[in-house]
Write an enzyme that holds these catalytic residues in place. Structure first.
Site, PDB file in Angstrom:
ATOM      1  N   HIS A   1       0.835  -1.200   0.000  1.00  0.00           N
ATOM      2  CA  HIS A   1       0.000   0.000   0.000  1.00  0.00           C
ATOM      3  C   HIS A   1       0.874   1.256   0.000  1.00  0.00           C
ATOM      4  O   HIS A   1       0.584   2.235   0.709  1.00  0.00           O
ATOM      5  CB  HIS A   1      -0.959   0.004   1.186  1.00  0.00           C
TER       6      HIS A   1
ATOM      7  N   GLU B   1      -2.255  -0.621  -6.496  1.00  0.00           N
ATOM      8  CA  GLU B   1      -2.160  -1.829  -5.681  1.00  0.00           C
ATOM      9  C   GLU B   1      -2.439  -3.073  -6.518  1.00  0.00           C
ATOM     10  O   GLU B   1      -3.604  -3.402  -6.773  1.00  0.00           O
ATOM     11  CB  GLU B   1      -3.152  -1.754  -4.526  1.00  0.00           C
TER      12      GLU B   1
END
Length: 303
Positions: A165, A270
């Site tokens: 992340h 992501e």
């Protein structure tokens, strides 16, 4: 070259390789900083208290399941598995009972002059997920790229799909002016809770990044990947390309950043399995069988 340092009581590592320097910490296996020619490429905080207060998963590894699982449950081998509901009725980034993965202490070690690994033992029933699972993340800093390798082994059948992340700022105060390209065949239709309906929509209008164009607005959407590089982001000073063997990409423009970081100060790209895959047999399978090894990678390449 790797130098061991301290970050607020957590063992940390400074990896230096030519034009790049990367700082990592055992707290959440987090990438604290990535500098290119001295210019910061990532969002991050100065203190552990800010990481502890933040709900934006800044720079961390998330799991066991990246993104959302609808209704915080799924059926596995005929058994209904109930998970931690931490976003309404849904489970986000693996749940938050006790401490989520991004706030746990991982065990870090230098593996070479350019790579650092972090390992976490996730017990059976961790936020509801079955199986005792050993997760490992390997960061490798190469002359023009950052590579992250994920692996995991469980003693029971389970669902496992972590991701990084990291939020990229690329030296910009607001990333909506950057040029984005995504190689995708579609994006997932979602309901009001951002849970996939099962329908894959065409990449049209604001979702068409087949050619580079200005980001322009907020996104928190999952794209079905078809090519390599999966996506590229271009500013006036740097081009970032993402390579991965994950089947999908969540593109998030940092709408709800916190702890003093302004909205749209950075974006997250992501690589992941489709959200809510355990409840959608039509999606690419992400079941990790007992004793088998999960293995996926991503590379962020800078030009």
């Amino acid at each position: 070259m790797i130098t061991k340092t301290d970050f607020c009581g957590y063992q940390s590592f400074l990896v230096e390789n030519g034009r790049f320097s990367l700082k990592l910490t055992e707290y959440g296996a987090t990438a604290l900083s990535l500098k290119r020619d001295g210019e910061e490429m990532l969002l991050g905080f100065d203190s552990i208290e800010q990481y502890e207060r933040s709900t934006a998963f800044i720079g961390a590894i998330v799991g066991r399941w990246a993104n959302r699982i609808g209704g915080s449950s799924f059926i596995l081998n005929g058994e209904r598995i109930s998970l931690c509901a931490n976003e309404g009725e849904n489970c986000l980034h693996g749940g938050s009972e006790g401490k989520p993965w991004n706030k746990r202490r991982w065990s870090g070690r230098a593996e070479s002059d350019t790579s650092v690994s972090f390992t976490l033992l996730s017990p059976d029933g961790d936020n509801g997920f079955p199986g005792e699972l050993t997760a490992r993340v390997l960061y490798t800093l190469l002359p023009d790229r950052l590579r992250i390798d994920f692996s995991g082994v469980s003693d029971r059948d389970t669902y496992f799909a972590p991701t990084s992340h990291i939020y990229f700022s690329l030296g910009e105060e607001n990333i909506l002016g950057a040029q984005m390209q995504i190689k995708a065949s579609g994006h997932l239709e979602v309901d009001a809770g951002l849970i996939p309906t099962g329908k894959i929509l065409p990449v049209e209008g604001d979702f068409d990044f087949s050619a580079p164009r200005r980001i322009g607005r907020d996104y928190d959407d999952c794209f079905v990947l078809t090519g390599s590089p999966a996506c590229t982001v271009q500013t006036d000073t740097v081009k970032l390309s993402l390579y991965t063997d994950f089947p999908a990409l969540q593109f998030y423009t940092g709408t709800w950043l916190d702890c003093g970081i302004a909205p749209n100060a950075g974006f997250a790209i992501e690589p992941e399995y489709y959200p809510d895959t355990p409840n959608h047999p039509e999606f690419p399978d992400a079941l990790l069988k007992a004793g088998e090894t999960f293995s996926q990678y991503l590379e962020f390449v800078f030009e």
